[in-house]
Design a protein around this motif. Structure first.
Motif: not given
Length: 791
Positions: A718-741
């Motif tokens: 998804s193109i939009a995936w990265a647009g969700s990284l910063s939500h709630a100060g980068y404390d969200n499940n998109v940032a968490r999954i990406t960081g885990n990987v």
């Protein structure tokens, strides 16, 4: 770029290394001066719902205040053929060519022209204001004399056109002869006109194809009366030939008895270059200006061969356009010497003048002898070029229907509408309706800037390309993990060696355009144990090439399938620069699914959605991915791009198209609207059930798989995936999954291949319902037949 576009600029480099000198070319529309500084770009999205625009000044490079000036762009392609020696009009003259005009009703267009370097005398074979063939002669006194056929040329038909002037009799023979048998029987025009006797001038300047000499600017020839269409077999005779000799001269091989009296050029030679080769005789080799299109069919194309390399003699034409552009050719206004210790990263030259601003992006790769970071971010600069200065929001009336929204015009859109000379994107068409197949970075690119790319109103931003990729840059910066920045040009130039030092490679949000060398580099990286994080959608879709003799240019041919705004003409599917078959990578048996596990499935530009975990997400192989993420969480039901993590353009897992059989579909998006429609190449026939609410194939898949060398691939689809990284100060499940990987991918422990997998073509567990699984399998079978992908 602000509400008033008063300053625009570009740089000599898009990618540079510490210690390099970068020249900057600037044009001001009004301001007498401007200020410039170098900044590091951390987050280029000014949306207040996110981190906002974040820049860091590079203090080692002093800010400057400089005088402003205006610099013009002279667009339009033509050819310059050096003078074959003084061409004495007093001895007579013949000008001829085969032409395929595309806009004969446009007005005056020069097919061939030659002039005296003193400006006193010229000869032009041209299309006149009435759309017919004209000969225009100007003597030393400056008086112009015109003879015309009086019969308009038809669009997109091949003609032999010629004009011969005999100064002894004043007679002009004009030939306007269609190649088509039916048209020839109805509209062949061979007429005799009378002009003054004894016209004389020494025409010692260069011969121009597709334009007339209008002077020089910054040491370069400027042309006027630019022609739209194809030209083949240009000829210049030093005597007035009769109609029979004109036809003989039009042959591919020059008759021996005419060789000493003519100059002739063969456009079927050296098609991969910008050179124009002369036949033996009085002609001299010339050069093409502003990238007209080569590898196009000529008047003798039979349709029996589709590749110009196999029958170049059938591709002896060049398609010229009055809006082609390679290099704006501006003079440098200032240079920036990059500090030797400048960290690799994304930078921009920030220009301000009278409250307006512009940013010139600059990607700084690591110095050749520098220690490499463990992570490389590859900026998809080929995609930036493909979309550079696109006019779709203004020129394409269907944009509102496709997006289900009213487009919001940005200042850059308005500026480019007024200044067509800045060139279009490969999504636009030329003024004659043919597709633009080249794009260059040697010009101001107004939509390759921080904050640009959002052209929709309504429910959410449609930010993409460069500005959207800074969402990833900011996330990487905040992660504290050292990373280097490379560009697609770097990857193409360096090949597999460019990625060899890195353990993890991270893509941008939309790496849609890929050359063979780029694809080889990614494949070698993952086969050799490297890890690849594909954080985007619609990636690795179109095949491109980079001409070796034209720095900063890409070529594309939009061929028989794919989501396109134009299509290449039959017989013109092979790139001129590389000889490769163009179009979709899937048509070459190298689908995106084979490389990253997912491939383009659908696009929609209203709202973005979210993902739900599937059974594969609980496989122990991917336990690390969901550390801290609940089993029932909606993944990415938030974000700066359309309000969710799954949107704009989305990719789906499909074993039938090459997704590795052992790959895991961790999560899939749900809830897309009917503006999301299945991509064209996956349908054998149109059907009313191909939209987001009806077709289970319209979805984004989160995919993971291991590679043979101990590496692994993680794809978000998804193109939009990265647009969700910063939500709630980068404390969200998109940032968490990406960081885990990212954290696991940085670990040296190899990823072992799983044990034997079943021979199933698709896993029912990857679809939300069993009915969807059945539909998926039926579609995969049809898709495999359509694409010719080996089972």
């Amino acid at each position: 770029m602000t509400r008033t576009q008063v300053i625009v600029a570009y740089a000599s480099h898009l990618s540079a290394a510490p210690g390099d000198r970068v020249s900057c070319m600037v044009s001001c529309f009004g301001p007498d001066e401007y200020e410039t500084r170098l900044v590091r770009v951390l987050h280029g999205d000014p949306n207040p719902a996110g981190p906002g625009a974040r820049y860091e000044p590079v203090t080692e490079v002093p800010a400057q205040r400089l005088p402003g000036r205006s610099q013009a762009i002279h667009s339009g392609s033509f050819a310059v053929l050096p003078s074959p020696g003084p061409w004495r009009l007093a001895d007579g003259i013949t000008l001829q060519a085969n032409i395929w005009p595309t806009t004969p009703a446009k007005g005056r267009q020069a097919v061939l022209s030659i002039a005296a370097t003193t400006g006193r005398g010229s000869a032009q074979l041209r299309i006149g204001p009435a759309g017919d063939l004209e000969l225009r002669l100007v003597g030393p006194a400056g008086a112009a004399h015109v003879a015309a056929t009086g019969i308009p040329l038809l669009e997109r038909q091949w003609y032999l056109v010629a004009a011969a002037y005999d100064p002894v009799t004043g007679e002009v023979v004009l030939v306007q002869e269609p190649h088509d048998d039916v048209l020839r029987a109805r509209s062949t025009c061979r007429v005799t006109r009378q002009l003054p006797l004894g016209l004389a001038a020494d025409l010692d300047g260069p011969l121009l194809l597709a334009g007339s000499h209008a002077g020089e600017c910054r040491g370069r020839v400027v042309a006027a009366h630019l022609y739209n269409g194809k030209i083949e077999r240009p000829r210049l005779g030093e005597v007035a030939l009769d109609a029979d000799d004109i036809r003989r001269l039009a042959a591919a091989e020059i008759p021996a008895d005419l060789t000493d009296r003519t100059a002739a050029w063969d456009l079927s030679r050296d098609i991969a270059t910008q050179q124009v080769r002369a036949h033996p005789g009085r002609g001299r080799d010339g050069v093409l200006v502003n990238l007209p299109t080569r590898a196009v069919t000529g008047s003798n194309w039979t349709g029996q061969e589709m590749c110009w390399r196999h029958r170049p003699e059938e591709y002896g034409a060049v398609h010229f356009h009055d809006d082609d552009l390679y290099d704006a050719g501006w003079e440098a206004d200032f240079d920036i010497d990059l500090p030797p210790a400048l960290p690799s990263g994304v930078y921009a030259v920030h220009l301000t003048a009278e409250g307006a601003e512009d940013h010139i992006p600059l990607f700084v790769r690591p110095a050749p002898d520098a220690e490499r970071a463990p992570v490389a971010f590859v900026a998809p600069t080929a995609s930036y070029l493909a979309y550079a200065n696109e006019h779709m929001v203004v020129d394409a009336p269907l944009v509102q229907l496709v997006t289900d929204q009213v487009p919001v015009l940005q200042p850059g859109d308005l500026f480019l509408t007024e200044h067509r000379e800045y060139g279009g994107s490969t999504y636009d068409t030329h003024s004659d309706g043919s597709g633009i197949c080249h794009s260059s970075r040697l010009r101001p690119i107004l939509n390759m800037r921080p904050g640009t790319g959002s052209w929709l109103g309504g429910s959410g931003s449609a930010l993409w390309q460069f500005a959207a990729d800074t969402h990833i840059i900011d996330w990487l910066t905040r992660s504290g993990v050292p990373f280097d920045v490379l560009t697609d040009e770097d990857l193409h130039a360096g090949g597999p060696e460019a990625l060899a030092p890195y353990r993890v490679v991270v893509t941008g949000t939309h790496p849609e355009y890929t050359s063979q060398r780029m694809r080889d580099a990614y494949e070698a990286h993952t086969r050799g144990g490297g890890r690849l994080m594909y954080l985007g959608g619609n990636g690795f879709y179109w095949r491109i090439s980079f001409p070796e003799d034209l720095p900063g240019v890409l070529e594309i041919r939009r061929t028989e399938s794919g989501t396109r705004t134009w299509a290449a003409r039959p017989g013109e599917y092979f790139h001129a620069s590389s000889g490769e078959y163009g179009g979709l990578w899937v048509r070459a048996g190298a689908s995106p699914q084979r490389l990253v596990g997912v491939g383009f499935a659908a696009q929609g530009f209203d709202i973005s959605s979210y993902y739900l975990r599937g059974p594969d997400s609980f496989d122990p192989r991917v336990g690390f991915v969901f550390d801290g993420v609940g089993a029932d969480e909606r993944i990415g039901d938030f974000g700066l791009i359309g309000g969710g993590a799954a949107g704009l353009e989305i990719d789906r897992h499909d074993v039938a198209l090459g997704s590795p059989p052992h790959s895991l579909v961790l999560a899939s998006s749900v809830g897309h609207t009917d503006t999301y429609m299945l991509t064209l190449e996956e349908m054998l026939a149109n059907r009313p059930t191909s939209t987001g609410t009806q077709d289970p194939l319209v979805r984004a898949d989160l995919v993971f798989f291991e590679t043979a060398g101990g590496g692994a691939v993680f794809s978000t689809g998804s193109i939009a995936w990265a647009g969700s990284l910063s939500h709630a100060g980068y404390d969200n499940n998109v940032a968490r999954i990406t960081g885990n990987v990212l954290r696991r991918f940085l670990e040296p422990a190899p990823f072992p291949l799983p044990g034997a997998v079943s021979g199933r073509r698709d896993a029912p567990s990857t679809s939300p319902t069993s009915q969807q699984s059945d539909d998926h399998q039926r579609s995969q079978s049809a898709t495999a037949r359509l694409q010719g992908v080996p089972e």
